[in-house]
Design a protein around this motif. Sequence first.
Motif, PDB file in Angstrom:
ATOM      1  N   TYR A 156      74.131  39.604  34.463  1.00 63.84           N
ATOM      2  CA  TYR A 156      73.399  39.267  35.953  1.00 63.84           C
ATOM      3  C   TYR A 156      74.332  40.152  36.812  1.00 63.84           C
ATOM      4  CZ  TYR A 156      73.945  36.888  40.142  1.00 63.84           C
ATOM      5  OH  TYR A 156      74.272  36.637  41.529  1.00 63.84           O
ATOM      6  N   TYR A 157      75.393  40.175  36.648  1.00 64.44           N
ATOM      7  CA  TYR A 157      76.483  40.790  37.694  1.00 64.44           C
ATOM      8  C   TYR A 157      75.982  42.385  37.730  1.00 64.44           C
ATOM      9  CZ  TYR A 157      79.267  37.070  39.452  1.00 64.44           C
ATOM     10  OH  TYR A 157      79.897  36.096  40.144  1.00 64.44           O
ATOM     11  N   ALA A 158      76.025  42.966  36.529  1.00 61.93           N
ATOM     12  CA  ALA A 158      75.917  44.535  36.428  1.00 61.93           C
ATOM     13  C   ALA A 158      74.529  44.622  37.108  1.00 61.93           C
ATOM     14  CB  ALA A 158      75.821  44.794  35.057  1.00 61.93           C
ATOM     15  N   ARG A 159      73.648  44.057  36.903  1.00 57.60           N
ATOM     16  CA  ARG A 159      72.155  44.180  37.383  1.00 57.60           C
ATOM     17  C   ARG A 159      72.306  43.983  38.812  1.00 57.60           C
ATOM     18  NH1 ARG A 159      70.192  40.171  32.983  1.00 57.60           N
ATOM     19  NH2 ARG A 159      69.840  41.479  31.109  1.00 57.60           N
ATOM     20  N   PHE A 160      72.677  43.167  39.420  1.00 57.86           N
ATOM     21  CA  PHE A 160      73.029  42.877  40.960  1.00 57.86           C
ATOM     22  C   PHE A 160      74.053  44.040  41.625  1.00 57.86           C
ATOM     23  CE2 PHE A 160      74.119  39.221  44.142  1.00 57.86           C
ATOM     24  CZ  PHE A 160      73.409  39.919  45.035  1.00 57.86           C
ATOM     25  N   MET A 173      78.594  44.390  47.490  1.00 60.25           N
ATOM     26  CA  MET A 173      78.824  45.325  45.933  1.00 60.25           C
ATOM     27  C   MET A 173      80.292  45.040  45.695  1.00 60.25           C
ATOM     28  SD  MET A 173      77.676  49.075  45.166  1.00 60.25           S
ATOM     29  CE  MET A 173      78.833  49.745  46.426  1.00 60.25           C
ATOM     30  N   ARG A 174      81.272  45.266  46.607  1.00 58.30           N
ATOM     31  CA  ARG A 174      82.454  45.350  46.127  1.00 58.30           C
ATOM     32  C   ARG A 174      83.029  43.989  45.935  1.00 58.30           C
ATOM     33  NH1 ARG A 174      85.287  50.142  47.196  1.00 58.30           N
ATOM     34  NH2 ARG A 174      84.229  51.496  48.688  1.00 58.30           N
ATOM     35  N   GLU A 175      82.560  42.793  46.691  1.00 54.32           N
ATOM     36  CA  GLU A 175      82.889  41.514  46.186  1.00 54.32           C
ATOM     37  C   GLU A 175      82.374  41.286  44.698  1.00 54.32           C
ATOM     38  OE1 GLU A 175      80.853  39.113  49.114  1.00 54.32           O
ATOM     39  OE2 GLU A 175      82.233  39.498  50.742  1.00 54.32           O
ATOM     40  N   LEU A 176      81.069  41.793  44.363  1.00 53.16           N
ATOM     41  CA  LEU A 176      80.780  41.537  43.130  1.00 53.16           C
ATOM     42  C   LEU A 176      81.585  41.944  41.965  1.00 53.16           C
ATOM     43  CD1 LEU A 176      76.827  42.205  43.793  1.00 53.16           C
ATOM     44  CD2 LEU A 176      77.948  40.054  43.227  1.00 53.16           C
ATOM     45  N   VAL A 177      81.965  43.285  42.276  1.00 56.50           N
ATOM     46  CA  VAL A 177      82.794  44.063  41.405  1.00 56.50           C
ATOM     47  C   VAL A 177      84.161  43.151  41.158  1.00 56.50           C
ATOM     48  CG1 VAL A 177      84.283  45.889  40.877  1.00 56.50           C
ATOM     49  CG2 VAL A 177      81.846  46.064  41.793  1.00 56.50           C
ATOM     50  N   ARG A 178      84.739  42.656  42.351  1.00 59.79           N
ATOM     51  CA  ARG A 178      85.976  41.958  42.021  1.00 59.79           C
ATOM     52  C   ARG A 178      85.448  40.523  41.238  1.00 59.79           C
ATOM     53  NH1 ARG A 178      86.973  43.361  47.442  1.00 59.79           N
ATOM     54  NH2 ARG A 178      85.860  41.708  48.209  1.00 59.79           N
ATOM     55  N   GLU A 179      84.429  39.714  41.421  1.00 58.38           N
ATOM     56  CA  GLU A 179      84.255  38.821  40.802  1.00 58.38           C
ATOM     57  C   GLU A 179      83.872  39.161  39.297  1.00 58.38           C
ATOM     58  OE1 GLU A 179      80.685  36.805  42.918  1.00 58.38           O
ATOM     59  OE2 GLU A 179      81.641  36.935  44.478  1.00 58.38           O
ATOM     60  N   LEU A 180      82.998  40.267  39.086  1.00 60.76           N
ATOM     61  CA  LEU A 180      82.737  40.676  37.650  1.00 60.76           C
ATOM     62  C   LEU A 180      84.055  40.693  36.929  1.00 60.76           C
ATOM     63  CD1 LEU A 180      81.028  41.595  35.352  1.00 60.76           C
ATOM     64  CD2 LEU A 180      80.798  43.818  36.509  1.00 60.76           C
TER      65      LEU A 180
END
Length: 632
Positions: A156-160, A173-180
Amino acid sequence: MTAAGMTPTEKTSSPANQQHLNETHGDDYEDKIVQEFSHLLEKSKQLFNGLRDLPQYGHKQWQPYFGRTFDVYTKLWKFQQQHRVLLDKKYGLKRCQIGEIASKIGQLYYHFYIRTSETNYLNEAFAFYSAIRTRAYYSKVNREEKPDLMVKKLRYYARFIVVCLLLKKTKIMRELVRELNRQIDEYVKAYDPDDSLEWQLVLNEISSFIDVDNQLNIDHVPITLSYRLTNTIIPPLPTGSDKILSTTQLYTVEEILIIGNYQDQIKFSELTIDMYRMLQAVERQAIESSTSYDEKTTIQSPASTNHQQRDIYNVYDGDFQNRPNPHKYLLYKPTFSQIYAFTASAFKELSQHGTLLLYISADGYDTHLKSKVEQSYDFGGVKTNNRRDDTIDSPNSPSTSATNTLAKKSSPSNTNTSSTAITSTPTGSIKDAHNIFPGDLYPFLRKPLFLIIDSNNSITFQNMPNLFGQPFVSLLSPIKLPAVFHDYQNKGSLFTLFLTSPMFAFCFVCHLNDLTNEQWVLCQEHINKIIFEITKIFLKSKLVDSTIYHFIGDEFLRLFLARFVFCYAVLRLHRAFKGSGFYPSSQPQLSNDLLENVQVHKMILELSALLNVRQLFLEGPLTTADLISSNQ
């Protein structure tokens, strides 16, 4: 009165029995709700899994199936909203299951964007993916005994991230990368999985991709470039052009193939950086929907009705955006047979006044024959993938596309490309089958074709015979690059960068990474003026091949043609690019009053002075003597 003396009516109407009946009826109602939910959930899973079996090309086959899938997910989503409390109690509905439904809806919208090229569907996908994060539907999956739900969370994170990348939502996007990154660490610590290295590779790919796309700083802050078409960058047709074009049949780009097969180029999932830039360059910029996720009461099927499509198109800004984007296929490291199948399908779908845009970004292949006679096959071409077609899913299928990262593990035998295959002819005149040669494109010259080849062997496509008399134009990349730029080749092609973002390309060849906001604004305006001037010259010149006029009415193709001339002029004036191999070429060959135009040269030199890089360019506009000496 005793129970034995009561009549049947009295028995059923007693308070105790009435309560029992109500409870029985209540239980039946609740059971029906659970059964209906279970049925919808299973049906939705079956339809979603069936998407991967649909043909990946053509329009008519997949649309009804997508419509049915959306309808079922609409019912499922509304149903769980209406009966959430009951399903929590009787079915044991978990938040992660709600998140999985929302994730599937987001995937459906993303795949519809891939199928239709309509960027509005990216906003719909973003809305559902964002809700999953905001409502923390996957927050407790790391407590599960098995890793299955955690893997779904990572996917899900990769798709988002892909959706945010395409929508230029850099901060999120940068927040998601840190969360991933944190989620991968938790995944590895909790389950010690076999695919931990694969997920780390995904994270590295994302980070590298974002860094490449944010190389330019404005006032010391990285900016995310937009490659999509807007009203401000479209070069208008000059006054009086209607007289020139009135007797010319104009063609509009309807079908597009974007093929990426550079082996070492930075990529994320199934998008190389070249593909990523080009796919946006053939889309119009849309205005984001003002409707938030919480305001959505229904999920609208994009495949349902023409009325809805009219509603969708109304969200675009400006009259020109009321027209849909051209349909495109994205093929990442495809085999020869996949390229041929998709090209043939796109060819078949063209209307009477439609044209096919074929973009290929790939490593070159040379036959190394001692005697090269036939232009069609003897001089080589560009590489394709040498994997076996029967062991690999189709590009963009739900199991392997950018929206389903790591859905399947790739075996080593399935990841080899023809760059590891034999690149010289083994015996006689036998050619390597895992390549696209000029002769392979001859059948598609039966209809108008606009070809862009970005390769170190693009020159082999320079003299393709126009066998059927249909309009044909090719834009071909330089085959050489100055040594100072060799270390940047895996970060995207310079030619594609000029065609998609001439401002960034100009800064790149001038080694500029930091600009003030004032410089940035002025340079954008200056480049727009240069592009507009080039467009005027196209229509004023008496030496331009009339074939060009068939395509110049299309906004996308007109911009590519003008940017091609800009690319040629910049490289001709730049001191580091010396010799014909360093310049792009075309078919038909453009005249010198376009390529070597004094006014355009002056404007480019003014631009270099504006950026304080005048020393990187020649002293003045090229003269006739300069042209003669440089071509010797």
